[in-house]
Design a protein around this motif. Structure first.
Motif, PDB file in Angstrom:
ATOM      1  N   LYS A 183      37.493  30.028  69.453  1.00 21.73           N
ATOM      2  CA  LYS A 183      37.586  29.472  68.188  1.00 21.73           C
ATOM      3  C   LYS A 183      36.475  28.731  67.764  1.00 21.73           C
ATOM      4  O   LYS A 183      36.387  28.645  66.485  1.00 21.73           O
ATOM      5  CB  LYS A 183      38.889  28.387  68.318  1.00 21.73           C
ATOM      6  N   ALA A 184      35.689  28.528  68.615  1.00 20.44           N
ATOM      7  CA  ALA A 184      34.266  27.869  68.275  1.00 20.44           C
ATOM      8  C   ALA A 184      33.593  28.757  67.486  1.00 20.44           C
ATOM      9  O   ALA A 184      32.756  28.313  66.775  1.00 20.44           O
ATOM     10  CB  ALA A 184      33.551  27.206  69.645  1.00 20.44           C
ATOM     11  N   ASN A 185      33.566  29.886  67.732  1.00 26.68           N
ATOM     12  CA  ASN A 185      32.791  31.049  67.147  1.00 26.68           C
ATOM     13  C   ASN A 185      33.148  31.038  65.710  1.00 26.68           C
ATOM     14  O   ASN A 185      32.374  31.135  64.848  1.00 26.68           O
ATOM     15  CB  ASN A 185      32.930  32.467  67.698  1.00 26.68           C
ATOM     16  N   LEU A 186      34.701  31.223  65.252  1.00 25.32           N
ATOM     17  CA  LEU A 186      34.812  31.049  64.029  1.00 25.32           C
ATOM     18  C   LEU A 186      34.623  29.939  63.049  1.00 25.32           C
ATOM     19  O   LEU A 186      34.182  29.970  62.220  1.00 25.32           O
ATOM     20  CB  LEU A 186      36.538  31.101  63.886  1.00 25.32           C
ATOM     21  N   ALA A 187      34.666  28.672  63.769  1.00 28.66           N
ATOM     22  CA  ALA A 187      34.256  27.453  63.551  1.00 28.66           C
ATOM     23  C   ALA A 187      32.794  27.366  63.056  1.00 28.66           C
ATOM     24  O   ALA A 187      32.363  26.974  62.093  1.00 28.66           O
ATOM     25  CB  ALA A 187      34.487  26.167  64.701  1.00 28.66           C
ATOM     26  N   ALA A 188      31.883  28.212  63.737  1.00 25.91           N
ATOM     27  CA  ALA A 188      30.607  27.916  63.405  1.00 25.91           C
ATOM     28  C   ALA A 188      30.210  28.765  62.431  1.00 25.91           C
ATOM     29  O   ALA A 188      29.351  28.541  61.495  1.00 25.91           O
ATOM     30  CB  ALA A 188      29.731  28.522  64.558  1.00 25.91           C
ATOM     31  N   MET A 189      31.114  29.982  62.291  1.00 25.03           N
ATOM     32  CA  MET A 189      30.791  30.834  60.951  1.00 25.03           C
ATOM     33  C   MET A 189      31.248  30.164  59.799  1.00 25.03           C
ATOM     34  O   MET A 189      30.393  30.378  58.800  1.00 25.03           O
ATOM     35  CB  MET A 189      31.671  32.130  61.308  1.00 25.03           C
ATOM     36  N   THR A 190      32.514  29.808  59.903  1.00 22.39           N
ATOM     37  CA  THR A 190      33.074  29.080  58.549  1.00 22.39           C
ATOM     38  C   THR A 190      32.137  27.560  58.272  1.00 22.39           C
ATOM     39  O   THR A 190      31.990  27.390  57.144  1.00 22.39           O
ATOM     40  CB  THR A 190      34.572  28.620  58.930  1.00 22.39           C
ATOM     41  N   GLN A 191      31.561  27.028  59.278  1.00 26.51           N
ATOM     42  CA  GLN A 191      30.599  25.908  58.777  1.00 26.51           C
ATOM     43  C   GLN A 191      29.341  26.242  58.321  1.00 26.51           C
ATOM     44  O   GLN A 191      28.851  25.610  57.240  1.00 26.51           O
ATOM     45  CB  GLN A 191      30.244  25.128  60.276  1.00 26.51           C
ATOM     46  N   ALA A 192      28.993  27.367  58.737  1.00 20.70           N
ATOM     47  CA  ALA A 192      27.604  27.953  58.275  1.00 20.70           C
ATOM     48  C   ALA A 192      27.734  28.335  56.682  1.00 20.70           C
ATOM     49  O   ALA A 192      27.113  27.909  55.686  1.00 20.70           O
ATOM     50  CB  ALA A 192      27.088  28.958  59.036  1.00 20.70           C
ATOM     51  N   LEU A 193      29.083  28.994  56.592  1.00 25.66           N
ATOM     52  CA  LEU A 193      29.518  29.358  54.942  1.00 25.66           C
ATOM     53  C   LEU A 193      29.665  28.195  54.164  1.00 25.66           C
ATOM     54  O   LEU A 193      29.426  28.109  52.886  1.00 25.66           O
ATOM     55  CB  LEU A 193      30.415  30.192  55.083  1.00 25.66           C
ATOM     56  N   SER A 194      30.256  27.008  54.724  1.00 25.99           N
ATOM     57  CA  SER A 194      30.540  25.887  53.984  1.00 25.99           C
ATOM     58  C   SER A 194      29.429  25.327  53.370  1.00 25.99           C
ATOM     59  O   SER A 194      29.597  24.672  52.402  1.00 25.99           O
ATOM     60  CB  SER A 194      31.323  24.981  54.779  1.00 25.99           C
ATOM     61  N   THR A 195      28.262  25.507  53.886  1.00 26.35           N
ATOM     62  CA  THR A 195      26.806  25.020  53.273  1.00 26.35           C
ATOM     63  C   THR A 195      26.664  25.607  52.107  1.00 26.35           C
ATOM     64  O   THR A 195      25.949  24.901  51.442  1.00 26.35           O
ATOM     65  CB  THR A 195      25.836  25.263  54.414  1.00 26.35           C
TER      66      THR A 195
END
Length: 380
Positions: free
Chosen positions: A180-192
């Motif tokens: 789940k940490a992988n998806l969290a890293a992806m969505t966090q990067a996009l949220s910027t």
């Protein structure tokens, strides 16, 4: 020397889960230093697993012939897990019980994450997992040493690319068994960029068909599809969407490896891809030229690519850490001395730096973003 001779010496390659020839002690006997690897030698990631293994073998082979072979002998015990995380965990447990000095070059990030409890409890070094999986980086044991960047750094680089091209409608394809940490890293990067993915689809890495996934992505009318999977799902989905005249872009994480480059080149297709090692065409870099030379010594069937180079770098780091530990005293390499040596390691392999001495187990932040051209060239 042939690759088969190198890999089977010992025994070093075991197709099943049975350990032979290894004691239960936590230190390698005499001047033989054994490292254990669970790799996907069969299934949808077979090419990826073999490439990582071959890179490590090339580094060990070169070390074994250095100084006239008077130094310690490095051996690799590789067990096939087929890309299945439960098999990876079982293999790693057996390798640890078998007495290897460290675990190296796991080819499944999900498998590596499943191994963390036994790795932590046995206090054995987990070195050079060939995945950017954030599940073995965020809040993980300090016994996991990473010689390549994590997906968080890859995704940050990717978002800069998305910003430059003004893309807003983004789809994400990832593996069902991923952290789940992988998806969290992806969505966090996009949220910027104030972007939330339009579609997030989890796939089976070994599925026979991805037609339904491609159809769903096409229906979403996306600007870009971001893949965080092994090569086979990406190549299949790109093929299906290209046939349907999809006008957008494709982006693949480094986990797709050399296999994706070869698959796309065969069909004259392209995508943007992140790389966590130097380009194999960078002959002016010592780490690349040495890898090419050492792979050639293993056998003509072993080719230089981004995945063999990643395995090779892990193998070189293992050799350097083990030699440093042995120089500190004693004939046997214990697991604790291997960990201590890794924790103090800071080295430049010739165009690729790995630094654990700064107090972090994240040894590299190298990320390059390239486009795989239709003729296989890496450009950008």
């Amino acid at each position: 020397m042939k690759r088969r001779d190198l890999v089977l010496a010992g025994p070093v390659l075991l197709a099943g889960g049975v350990m032979t020839g290894l004691g239960a002690n936590a230190a390698s006997p005499g001047n033989v230093i054994k490292f254990g690897q669970s790799a996907s030698l069969t299934g949808g990631q077979a090419s990826y697993g073999r490439d990582v293994r071959d890179g490590i073998v090339a580094a060990f082979s070169a070390a074994n012939t250095a100084d006239g072979g008077r130094g310690p002998r490095f051996e690799l015990v590789t067990v096939d897990d087929g890309g299945v995380k439960s098999r990876c965990a079982q293999n790693v447990s057996a390798l640890i019980d078998g007495g290897v000095s460290a675990i190296i070059g796991l080819t499944s990030g999900a498998g590596a994450e499943a191994c963390m409890p036994v790795v932590t409890s046995s206090q054995i070094a987990l070195l050079g997992t060939a995945s950017g999986n954030m599940g073995i980086r965020v809040g993980s044991s300090n016994t996991a040493y990473h010689v390549r960047a994590g997906y968080d750094l890859e995704y940050k680089r990717m978002t800069a690319y998305i910003k430059d091209f003004g893309m807003r409608r983004i789809g994400v394809v990832l593996l069902q068994d991923t952290s789940k940490a992988n998806l969290a890293a992806m969505t966090q990067a996009l949220s910027t960029l104030s972007i939330a993915p339009i579609e997030i689809i989890a796939v089976d890495r070994n599925a026979a068909s991805f037609a339904d996934v491609a159809a769903k992505l096409l229906a979403a009318k996306l600007d870009c599809v971001l893949f965080a999977t092994n090569a086979a799902p990406i190549a299949s989905i790109i093929d299906l969407m290209s046939a349907a005249k999809y006008p957008g872009l494709f982006y693949a994480s480094s986990f797709a490896g050399q296999d994706l480059i070869d698959m796309l080149t065969a069909k004259r297709q392209s995508c943007v891809m992140s790389m966590v090692v130097p380009r194999p065409s960078s002959a002016g870099l010592n780490v690349v030229s040495r890898c090419r030379q050492d792979l050639a010594a293993v056998g003509p069937e072993v080719k230089l690519g981004i995945t063999t180079l990643e395995g090779y770098i892990a193998g070189r780091i293992a050799v350097e850490a083990a030699r440093t530990a042995l120089k500190a005293g004693g004939e046997h390499l214990s697991r604790s001395r291997m960990r201590e040596s890794l924790a103090a390691l800071r080295t430049d392999l010739g165009g690729y730096r790995v630094d654990f001495a700064a107090g972090s187990t994240q040894g590299s932040q190298y990320v390059d973003l390239i486009a795989v051209a239709r003729d296989g060239r890496l450009v950008g």
